[in-house]
Enzyme design. Structure first.
Site, short mmCIF file in Angstrom:
data_model
loop_
_atom_site.label_atom_id
_atom_site.label_comp_id
_atom_site.label_asym_id
_atom_site.label_seq_id
_atom_site.Cartn_x
_atom_site.Cartn_y
_atom_site.Cartn_z
N SER A 1 0.84 -1.20 0.00
CA SER A 1 0.00 0.00 0.00
C SER A 1 0.87 1.25 0.00
O SER A 1 2.03 1.21 0.47
CB SER A 1 -0.90 0.01 1.24
OG SER A 1 -1.55 1.26 1.39
N TYR B 1 -3.02 -0.93 10.31
CA TYR B 1 -3.00 -1.23 8.87
C TYR B 1 -1.69 -0.77 8.26
O TYR B 1 -1.02 -1.52 7.54
CB TYR B 1 -4.18 -0.54 8.19
CG TYR B 1 -4.22 -0.70 6.69
CD1 TYR B 1 -4.70 -1.86 6.11
CD2 TYR B 1 -3.78 0.33 5.85
CE1 TYR B 1 -4.74 -2.02 4.74
CE2 TYR B 1 -3.81 0.19 4.47
CZ TYR B 1 -4.29 -0.99 3.91
OH TYR B 1 -4.33 -1.13 2.55
#
Length: 678
Positions: free
Chosen positions: A555, A568
């Protein structure tokens, strides 16, 4: 509009081709003679409709028929230059075609054209080939069928064989068909129903005779220690052996595998006669063109250890390659095509089963089906007599026939990922599903792995049949579940080449609201899950010795994080560093490890749909339906990122263009300057 003659032919062909006891996939051919209007004169013209080259009877459609003028076909008899030049007649068929856009005529066209019957079937039934390959097949033919079926000695398919069968029919008015030595059967009739009935009668009569008169143990007794392992143990052993076997079978070119452990295979491999019969090889041309002239048979019992079997398989593979090279050298001449590879297409492991190989899954599966046919043939021949296939010299004349070489050259160029086996986690939806879809479209065999088995299987079904994709359950945070999913992959397709660590989830919370459970869940799925999947897949890839690809869907947050997502972002940073570490460690095995850093993938994303989107929208003070455009507006390109954009990056990273690239992170975020890699 399809005329009735063609409709009857297609219906008969589909019925015959649907039964593996009648003929194998893409084997045999059928025909019908009739009249249609000449498109130029409008006058009736006699035509032959016959299954075209490479078609399959079970799925035959009108587009798969070659349509030729009978007057021109029959006229070829007057210009036939003789058996030494009969290959030239195939090119002459092109001058007999009626209309355009029809299938290419096959080598068997002459048989159908020259036999004086309105309908002709040429088939490869196991029972018929058992008679055809028996040492005293000619005697058995007379004994079993009387005057109704005539023996034809082995002759390579071609124009002369068509002349031979035409003459036999003319000389034997009571005959309804013939046994073609070493090959199969041909039957005929005045109507489509009569031809089909005659074909069925020959097959049923041969089958009944073998069952009534054959020895009860045609393969001899059972070899001690070679019996089938219990199912769970058998499949575990197959999974342990499969990657190495696939690597051996892919020495000359990458192959996809198929595993078969049916009773017929296991019983044959346990028998006393298996080694000798396997060495004799197959006989019917349709068989050995897909299985090679003979298989590679492991000569150790099922009680041997995995390490012992792996070592012996490697030794046997070296011997097999030398033997196949000797076979080629013994029979090739200056006009022969180059050797097409010396690796086995069928590998037999007593107690475990059969591993078959091909350029794609369908070809691998069909090769296995053909060898099961060959086992049935050997059983029938040995039950009545002695199995006596055609000679290696005749096999070579078929295998390296210029006409077969031309057929291979007409095949379409393979896609970029053909022959590659991909394992994609979290692939039932969102980014993972887009990746799986793209890889399948580029020719890969795909395993859709997801926590939800039902959704995984549904997503796989959308990609095509099981020759294209399968769905498996995969809790990536559970080591045993991951290993089971990798085992299912190697049993389905022979091995594994490409892993995409995509499974993920996110809980958008600020630090003080993030619980230990939140932290552990996200790290278990993404950090630990990627580690477990990479570890299990790398073990199989290393055993294969074929290199491979591991791709992490990380990400933008692994480099630059927004607020309220510590768990996350931390686990994405973990994934990103796994890429660097594994790229270094696995490079010596030819395994490339790369990462992709998406951002703002809202539409179609499973994570955003699960509540993450609502949380992020609230964090940024926008409506959830506007979140995608919000992310786009803050990028350099001002363009929204969707799952297909991530799939495109996976395609490029794992394709041939970046074969020298490893340890790379590709941003797929429309340009987030703060996340530029430095």
């Amino acid at each position: 509009m399809t005329n009735q003659t063609v409709a009857d032919l297609l219906a008969r062909s589909n019925r015959l081709g649907a039964d593996p006891k009648v003929t194998n996939y893409a084997g045999g051919n059928t025909s019908a003679k009739g009249t249609d209007a000449d498109p130029v004169t409008g006058e009736p013209v006699e035509l032959l409709w016959v299954k075209g080259s490479g078609g399959d009877l079970g799925t035959l459609t009108e587009q798969g028929l070659a349509v030729l003028r009978l007057d021109r076909l029959r006229a070829l008899v007057d210009v036939y230059p003789g058996v030494e030049r009969e290959d030239e007649m195939v090119a002459a068929f092109d001058y007999c075609l009626h209309g355009k856009g029809v299938a290419a005529p096959s080598i068997d066209t002459a048989m159908h054209a020259l036999v004086d019957a309105a309908h002709v079937d040429h088939l490869h039934p196991d029972a018929g080939i058992a008679i055809a390959t028996a040492a005293d097949g000619e005697r058995l033919t007379g004994e079993i069928f009387g005057e109704k079926v005539v023996w034809v000695p082995w002759r390579r398919p071609g124009f002369q064989l068509g002349l031979d069968i035409a003459a036999i029919k003319a000389q034997n008015p009571a005959a309804i068909g013939c046994i073609l030595g070493g090959h199969g059967i041909t039957a005929w009739g005045d109507t489509s129903d009569e031809a089909e009935a005659n074909s069925s009668w020959i097959i049923a009569t041969a089958t009944a005779y073998i069952e009534k008169n054959g020895k009860p143990d045609p393969f001899g007794g059972v070899r001690d220690g070679f019996e089938a392992l219990p199912e769970a143990e058998r499949r575990a052993r197959a999974a342990a052996l499969a990657p190495t076997i696939r690597g051996l079978a892919s020495t000359d070119m990458p192959m996809v595998g198929h595993y078969t452990d049916t009773d017929a295979v296991l019983e044959f491999l346990a028998s006393e006669k298996a080694p000798a019969l396997a060495e004799l090889g197959t006989s019917c041309p349709d068989h050995f063109l897909r299985t090679k002239v003979k298989p590679m048979l492991l000569d150790l019992p099922a009680t041997a250890s995995v390490d012992e079997q792996l070592a012996r398989l490697k030794d046997l593979h070296a011997a097999y390659r030398a033997d196949y090279q000797a076979y080629y050298d013994a029979h090739a001449d200056e006009n022969s095509p180059a050797i097409r590879g010396a690796d086995p297409l069928i590998v037999l492991v007593p107690g475990v089963g059969m591993f078959s190989f091909g350029a794609n899954k369908q070809t691998a599966r069909v090769a296995g089906e053909f060898y099961v046919n060959a086992i049935n043939v050997m059983r029938g021949a040995e039950a009545l007599s002695t199995y006596a296939p055609i000679s290696d010299a005749e096999k070579f004349r078929i295998e390296y026939w210029a006409l077969e070489e031309a057929k291979l050259r007409r095949m379409p160029k393979p896609k970029s990922h053909q022959g590659r086996i991909a394992f994609v986690t979290g692939a039932a939806s969102g980014i993972g599903k887009a990746i799986a879809t793209r890889l399948a479209a580029e020719g890969a065999c795909v395993v859709v792995a997801d926590l939800d088995l039902e959704k995984a299987q549904a997503a796989a079904a959308e990609l095509g049949g099981t020759d294209v994709a399968i769905g498996v359950a995969a809790n990536v945070a559970d080591e045993a579940a991951v290993q089971a999913a990798i085992d299912a992959t190697v049993l389905a397709f022979g091995g594994i080449d490409l892993v995409v660590n995509n499974a993920g989830l996110s809980l958008s919370k600020p630090l003080l609201e993030t619980t230990e459970k939140d932290w552990d869940l996200q790290h278990d799925v993404m950090a630990k899950g990627s580690f477990l999947v990479s570890k299990a897949a790398a073990a199989a890839m290393i055993a294969q010795g074929m290199g491979g690809d591991v791709v992490y869907i990380s990400s933008k947050n692994s480099v630059f994080a927004g607020p309220n997502n510590i768990a996350y972002s931390a686990t994405k940073a973990d994934q990103a560093h796994q890429v660097r570490l594994l790229a270094v460690e696995l490079g010596e095995y030819g395994i490339r490890v790369n990462g992709i850093n998406p951002d703002g993938v809202v539409r179609g994303s499973g994570i955003f749909a699960s509540g993450w989107g609502a949380n992020r929208a609230a964090t940024y003070g926008v409506k959830e339906e506007d979140l995608g455009q919000f992310y786009a507006n803050r990028t350099i390109l001002k363009r929204e990122v969707v799952p297909d954009n991530v799939a495109d990056a996976v395609f490029v990273l794992t394709g041939p263009e970046l074969s020298r690239t490893t340890g790379l992170h590709i941003p797929v975020d429309s340009g987030v300057a703060a996340a530029f890699l430095r």
